[in-house]
Design an enzyme around this catalytic site. Structure first.
Site, PDB file in Angstrom:
ATOM      1  N   SER A 158       5.706  -2.460  -2.978  1.00  0.00           N
ATOM      2  CA  SER A 158       6.245  -2.552  -4.336  1.00  0.00           C
ATOM      3  C   SER A 158       6.649  -3.996  -4.662  1.00  0.00           C
ATOM      4  O   SER A 158       5.788  -4.872  -4.711  1.00  0.00           O
ATOM      5  CB  SER A 158       7.408  -1.561  -4.491  1.00  0.00           C
ATOM      6  OG  SER A 158       7.722  -1.344  -5.834  1.00  0.00           O
ATOM      7  N   ASP A 185       1.324   7.756  -8.296  1.00  0.00           N
ATOM      8  CA  ASP A 185       2.459   6.828  -8.346  1.00  0.00           C
ATOM      9  C   ASP A 185       2.901   6.669  -9.802  1.00  0.00           C
ATOM     10  O   ASP A 185       2.149   6.197 -10.647  1.00  0.00           O
ATOM     11  CB  ASP A 185       2.038   5.468  -7.763  1.00  0.00           C
ATOM     12  CG  ASP A 185       3.201   4.501  -7.594  1.00  0.00           C
ATOM     13  OD1 ASP A 185       4.266   4.713  -8.203  1.00  0.00           O
ATOM     14  OD2 ASP A 185       3.021   3.518  -6.853  1.00  0.00           O
ATOM     15  N   HIS A 199       4.774   6.953  -4.760  1.00  0.00           N
ATOM     16  CA  HIS A 199       5.036   5.523  -4.626  1.00  0.00           C
ATOM     17  C   HIS A 199       5.199   5.058  -3.182  1.00  0.00           C
ATOM     18  O   HIS A 199       5.242   3.861  -2.935  1.00  0.00           O
ATOM     19  CB  HIS A 199       6.305   5.183  -5.429  1.00  0.00           C
ATOM     20  CG  HIS A 199       6.592   3.724  -5.544  1.00  0.00           C
ATOM     21  ND1 HIS A 199       5.735   2.829  -6.170  1.00  0.00           N
ATOM     22  CD2 HIS A 199       7.653   2.984  -5.110  1.00  0.00           C
ATOM     23  CE1 HIS A 199       6.258   1.612  -6.130  1.00  0.00           C
ATOM     24  NE2 HIS A 199       7.408   1.675  -5.487  1.00  0.00           N
TER      25      HIS A 199
END
Length: 273
Positions: free
Chosen positions: A100, A220, A249
């Site tokens: 991320s 996601d 995610h």
């Protein structure tokens, strides 16, 4: 052997989890409240074994690593601190795995240190030009410290809600409370500006010379596939994208075995360093 240590980087302490020996892999966590290097990567590090020298820091403002005096965090600080950490450890060549926010830092680091970064694995990554602030990421960054906030945040991160166990909620709630003051200063509203800060320019992406593996969940909602990973295919010189179905995610938690296989196969090509 796994060990925790504190390393001084430009006069500021960085808390680090280290394990294994061999080619070095820097592992960078994401930006959710309560996230730490060990929390994000300890299970993956343990499963990968001792074949690599894994380095998983708490980035500035997370866990036990403070934001240096006079700074407020952000992509530039996290990138410079990551490079400085590997310099301080005396590691000349290394792969970078980032999740991320950590994916954006990994790509920025590869652009800044093309002679040192050998490979990049960007998981559920941020950083793509034009990527908006998703409602889910806004909610994750806004999650209040405590069990209710932890449960709400974790439920947004994964597709399979059975993974949101009481034990996981309790552990994240404790970590959120411990880091609440530092985290509050990192992503205050309006939060779209922090996505902009983590967005990489086309020039930066063009400067990434290392091979890049993008790993993304098809479901996601925090960093959606269509706005987060797919646009990067146009801007990176040496890139491949692996999409996991039935995945949100956090592929390392949702599909741990397949994720570790992808990671080890891609990293194993650098055994010469």
């Amino acid at each position: 052997m796994t060990a925790f240590r504190t390393v001084a980087v430009d006069g500021s302490p960085v808390h680090v989890l280290e394990s294994g020996t061999g080619p070095a892999v820097l592992m960078l966590h994401g930006s959710g409240p309560g996230t730490t290097g060990s929390g994000a990567w300890a299970a993956t590090a343990q499963a990968l074994g001792t074949s690599w020298h894994l380095v998983a820091p708490d980035q500035a403002g997370f866990g036990r690593t403070p934001v240096p005096a006079g700074s407020r965090g952000g992509l530039r600080l996290w990138t410079e601190q990551a490079a400085g950490l590997m310099d301080a450890l005396g590691i000349e060549y290394y792969a970078v795995v980032g999740h991320s926010m950590g994916g954006a830092v990994a790509l920025a680091l590869a652009a800044a240190r093309p002679q040192q970064v050998t490979r990049v694995v960007a998981v559920s990554t941020m950083g793509a030009p034009g990527a908006p602030l998703s409602a889910e990421l806004d909610a994750v960054w806004a999650a209040p410290a405590g069990r209710l906030g932890a449960r709400d945040m974790l439920s947004r991160l994964v597709l399979d809600q059975a993974l949101v166990t009481d034990a996981a909620v309790d552990a994240r709630a404790a970590a959120m409370r411990a880091g609440a003051a530092a985290f509050a200063a990192l992503f205050p509203p309006p939060r779209a500006r922090w996505v902009d800060d983590l967005t990489l320019s086309t020039q930066t992406l063009a400067a990434v010379r290392a091979p890049v593996l993008l790993v993304h969940g098809a479901e996601d909602r925090v960093t959606p596939l269509g706005t987060a990973a797919q646009p990067l295919l146009e801007h990176l010189a040496n890139v491949r994208l692996h999409v996991l179905g039935r995945c949100g995610h956090v592929p390392a938690i949702e599909h741990p075995h397949e994720f570790r296989q992808l990671l080890s196969c891609f990293l194993r090509r650098d055994r010469g360093h």
